[in-house]
Scaffold this motif. Structure first.
Motif, PDB file in Angstrom:
ATOM      1  N   PHE A  99       0.830  -1.210   0.000  1.00 40.91           N
ATOM      2  CA  PHE A  99       0.000   0.000   0.000  1.00 40.91           C
ATOM      3  C   PHE A  99       0.864   1.259   0.000  1.00 40.91           C
ATOM      4  CE2 PHE A  99      -3.284  -2.875   2.010  1.00 40.91           C
ATOM      5  CZ  PHE A  99      -4.116  -2.886   0.899  1.00 40.91           C
ATOM      6  N   ASP A 100       2.014   1.217   0.660  1.00 38.74           N
ATOM      7  CA  ASP A 100       2.928   2.371   0.663  1.00 38.74           C
ATOM      8  C   ASP A 100       3.552   2.618  -0.704  1.00 38.74           C
ATOM      9  OD1 ASP A 100       2.426   2.822   3.323  1.00 38.74           O
ATOM     10  OD2 ASP A 100       4.252   1.815   4.037  1.00 38.74           O
ATOM     11  N   ARG A 101       3.664   1.586  -1.517  1.00 33.84           N
ATOM     12  CA  ARG A 101       4.256   1.728  -2.855  1.00 33.84           C
ATOM     13  C   ARG A 101       3.278   2.332  -3.851  1.00 33.84           C
ATOM     14  NH1 ARG A 101       8.873  -0.738  -4.280  1.00 33.84           N
ATOM     15  NH2 ARG A 101       8.217  -0.710  -6.435  1.00 33.84           N
ATOM     16  N   ASP A 102       2.045   2.481  -3.492  1.00 31.39           N
ATOM     17  CA  ASP A 102       1.016   2.988  -4.407  1.00 31.39           C
ATOM     18  C   ASP A 102       1.081   4.509  -4.494  1.00 31.39           C
ATOM     19  OD1 ASP A 102      -0.982   2.733  -6.217  1.00 31.39           O
ATOM     20  OD2 ASP A 102      -2.578   2.406  -4.761  1.00 31.39           O
ATOM     21  N   LYS A 103       2.278   5.028  -4.759  1.00 24.25           N
ATOM     22  CA  LYS A 103       2.498   6.474  -4.850  1.00 24.25           C
ATOM     23  C   LYS A 103       3.399   6.757  -6.046  1.00 24.25           C
ATOM     24  CE  LYS A 103       2.098   7.286   0.115  1.00 24.25           C
ATOM     25  NZ  LYS A 103       1.675   5.989   0.519  1.00 24.25           N
ATOM     26  N   VAL A 104       3.515   8.009  -6.394  1.00 21.81           N
ATOM     27  CA  VAL A 104       4.358   8.426  -7.507  1.00 21.81           C
ATOM     28  C   VAL A 104       5.826   8.220  -7.130  1.00 21.81           C
ATOM     29  CG1 VAL A 104       4.995  10.376  -8.980  1.00 21.81           C
ATOM     30  CG2 VAL A 104       2.631  10.115  -8.208  1.00 21.81           C
ATOM     31  N   GLY A 105       6.626   7.751  -8.097  1.00 21.02           N
ATOM     32  CA  GLY A 105       8.056   7.588  -7.887  1.00 21.02           C
ATOM     33  C   GLY A 105       8.499   6.161  -7.678  1.00 21.02           C
ATOM     34  N   PHE A 106       7.567   5.263  -7.419  1.00 22.87           N
ATOM     35  CA  PHE A 106       7.919   3.858  -7.245  1.00 22.87           C
ATOM     36  C   PHE A 106       7.754   3.119  -8.571  1.00 22.87           C
ATOM     37  CE2 PHE A 106       6.882   4.906  -2.823  1.00 22.87           C
ATOM     38  CZ  PHE A 106       7.963   4.312  -2.173  1.00 22.87           C
ATOM     39  N   THR A 107       8.531   2.063  -8.741  1.00 23.69           N
ATOM     40  CA  THR A 107       8.390   1.217  -9.919  1.00 23.69           C
ATOM     41  C   THR A 107       7.032   0.532  -9.879  1.00 23.69           C
ATOM     42  OG1 THR A 107      10.761   0.800  -9.867  1.00 23.69           O
ATOM     43  CG2 THR A 107       9.422  -0.691 -11.197  1.00 23.69           C
ATOM     44  N   ASP A 108       6.319   0.605 -10.992  1.00 28.59           N
ATOM     45  CA  ASP A 108       5.000  -0.015 -11.048  1.00 28.59           C
ATOM     46  C   ASP A 108       5.128  -1.511 -11.294  1.00 28.59           C
ATOM     47  OD1 ASP A 108       3.581   2.322 -10.642  1.00 28.59           O
ATOM     48  OD2 ASP A 108       3.490   2.799 -12.777  1.00 28.59           O
ATOM     49  N   PRO A 109       4.524  -2.322 -10.440  1.00 31.57           N
ATOM     50  CA  PRO A 109       4.506  -3.767 -10.692  1.00 31.57           C
ATOM     51  C   PRO A 109       3.494  -4.092 -11.784  1.00 31.57           C
ATOM     52  CG  PRO A 109       3.388  -3.270  -8.637  1.00 31.57           C
ATOM     53  CD  PRO A 109       3.935  -1.977  -9.162  1.00 31.57           C
ATOM     54  N   ALA A 110       3.465  -5.357 -12.196  1.00 27.77           N
ATOM     55  CA  ALA A 110       2.537  -5.792 -13.248  1.00 27.77           C
ATOM     56  C   ALA A 110       1.079  -5.612 -12.817  1.00 27.77           C
ATOM     57  CB  ALA A 110       2.803  -7.246 -13.614  1.00 27.77           C
ATOM     58  N   ILE A 111       0.811  -5.824 -11.557  1.00 30.64           N
ATOM     59  CA  ILE A 111      -0.515  -5.581 -10.984  1.00 30.64           C
ATOM     60  C   ILE A 111      -0.368  -4.382 -10.051  1.00 30.64           C
ATOM     61  CG2 ILE A 111      -2.349  -6.541  -9.521  1.00 30.64           C
ATOM     62  CD1 ILE A 111      -1.561  -9.313 -10.431  1.00 30.64           C
ATOM     63  N   SER A 112      -1.389  -3.571  -9.953  1.00 27.87           N
ATOM     64  CA  SER A 112      -1.342  -2.377  -9.113  1.00 27.87           C
ATOM     65  C   SER A 112      -0.901  -2.709  -7.687  1.00 27.87           C
ATOM     66  CB  SER A 112      -2.732  -1.728  -9.078  1.00 27.87           C
ATOM     67  OG  SER A 112      -2.794  -0.730  -8.103  1.00 27.87           O
ATOM     68  N   SER A 113      -0.120  -1.811  -7.105  1.00 22.97           N
ATOM     69  CA  SER A 113       0.383  -2.031  -5.741  1.00 22.97           C
ATOM     70  C   SER A 113      -0.748  -2.154  -4.728  1.00 22.97           C
ATOM     71  CB  SER A 113       1.310  -0.881  -5.340  1.00 22.97           C
ATOM     72  OG  SER A 113       2.445  -0.870  -6.142  1.00 22.97           O
ATOM     73  N   GLY A 114      -1.798  -1.376  -4.909  1.00 21.54           N
ATOM     74  CA  GLY A 114      -2.937  -1.462  -4.006  1.00 21.54           C
ATOM     75  C   GLY A 114      -3.618  -2.824  -4.070  1.00 21.54           C
ATOM     76  N   VAL A 115      -3.724  -3.362  -5.285  1.00 22.96           N
ATOM     77  CA  VAL A 115      -4.332  -4.686  -5.457  1.00 22.96           C
ATOM     78  C   VAL A 115      -3.445  -5.762  -4.826  1.00 22.96           C
ATOM     79  CG1 VAL A 115      -5.068  -6.407  -7.155  1.00 22.96           C
ATOM     80  CG2 VAL A 115      -5.604  -3.997  -7.520  1.00 22.96           C
ATOM     81  N   LEU A 116      -2.130  -5.642  -5.018  1.00 24.44           N
ATOM     82  CA  LEU A 116      -1.216  -6.603  -4.394  1.00 24.44           C
ATOM     83  C   LEU A 116      -1.273  -6.502  -2.870  1.00 24.44           C
ATOM     84  CD1 LEU A 116       1.869  -6.404  -6.773  1.00 24.44           C
ATOM     85  CD2 LEU A 116       0.236  -8.273  -6.538  1.00 24.44           C
ATOM     86  N   GLY A 117      -1.423  -5.306  -2.340  1.00 23.38           N
ATOM     87  CA  GLY A 117      -1.587  -5.135  -0.904  1.00 23.38           C
ATOM     88  C   GLY A 117      -2.857  -5.796  -0.408  1.00 23.38           C
ATOM     89  N   LEU A 118      -3.921  -5.667  -1.196  1.00 25.74           N
ATOM     90  CA  LEU A 118      -5.187  -6.313  -0.847  1.00 25.74           C
ATOM     91  C   LEU A 118      -5.044  -7.836  -0.861  1.00 25.74           C
ATOM     92  CD1 LEU A 118      -8.173  -5.834  -0.190  1.00 25.74           C
ATOM     93  CD2 LEU A 118      -8.615  -5.959  -2.643  1.00 25.74           C
ATOM     94  N   PHE A 119      -4.342  -8.362  -1.865  1.00 27.14           N
ATOM     95  CA  PHE A 119      -4.114  -9.808  -1.919  1.00 27.14           C
ATOM     96  C   PHE A 119      -3.271 -10.285  -0.738  1.00 27.14           C
ATOM     97  CE2 PHE A 119      -5.251  -9.891  -6.547  1.00 27.14           C
ATOM     98  CZ  PHE A 119      -6.213 -10.870  -6.444  1.00 27.14           C
ATOM     99  N   CYS A 120      -2.291  -9.496  -0.334  1.00 26.38           N
ATOM    100  CA  CYS A 120      -1.472  -9.871   0.833  1.00 26.38           C
ATOM    101  C   CYS A 120      -2.311  -9.859   2.114  1.00 26.38           C
ATOM    102  CB  CYS A 120      -0.270  -8.933   0.967  1.00 26.38           C
ATOM    103  SG  CYS A 120       1.021  -9.264  -0.235  1.00 26.38           S
TER     104      CYS A 120
END
Length: 155
Positions: A99-120
């Protein structure tokens, strides 16, 4: 006819509806957890810093454990709970980081960081449910055997 041919081994605790339900729930939770780990692994592979091998190892390990549980192996249930504790800790620590990576300046993963946080976060909840159902299954004593004579078993 030898005495061994007249003896039938039964597992009375495996016929109980509660045992069958616990077994089914453990199998489903193991396979669902393996699926969620696979999604998180594929979705965030490029942004992982470490522990890729450990994360990927959980996928086939959970599938193998599900196969053992499907064969009524009671002995793998405590190990399943222990591994669920470890994976649950990893997932609970990883969720806020995604969830912290879901901001400007971070490398975008293949799936949105917010979605990956939700899956975790979902994975952490799945692990708690897996721990509880594995221990319930362990208490049901699936390994108890009762010997009966063939004549008594047929009656």
């Amino acid at each position: 006819m030898a005495d061994d041919d007249r003896v039938v081994i039964e597992h009375p605790n495996r016929r109980k509806a509660s045992s069958q339900l616990a077994r089914l729930v453990v199998i489903v939770l193991l396979l669902a957890s393996a699926g969620v780990v696979l999604i998180v692994s594929l979705g965030g592979w490029d942004t992982f810093e470490g522990a890729k091998l450990i994360q990927v190892a959980f996928i086939p390990l959970y599938v193998v454990l599900a196969l053992f549980v499907a064969r009524w192996s009671r002995g793998v249930l405590p190990m399943t709970a222990a591994l669920a504790i470890i994976l649950g800790i990893f997932a609970a620590v990883a969720a806020p980081a995604w969830f912290d990576r879901d901001k400007v300046g971070f490398t975008d993963p293949a799936i949105s960081s917010g979605v990956l946080g939700l899956f975790c976060a979902l994975l952490a909840v799945l692990q708690v449910a897996l721990i509880l159902t594995a221990m319930i299954g362990f208490r049901q004593k699936w390994n108890v055997e009762v010997e009966r004579r063939r004549e008594a078993a047929a009656a």
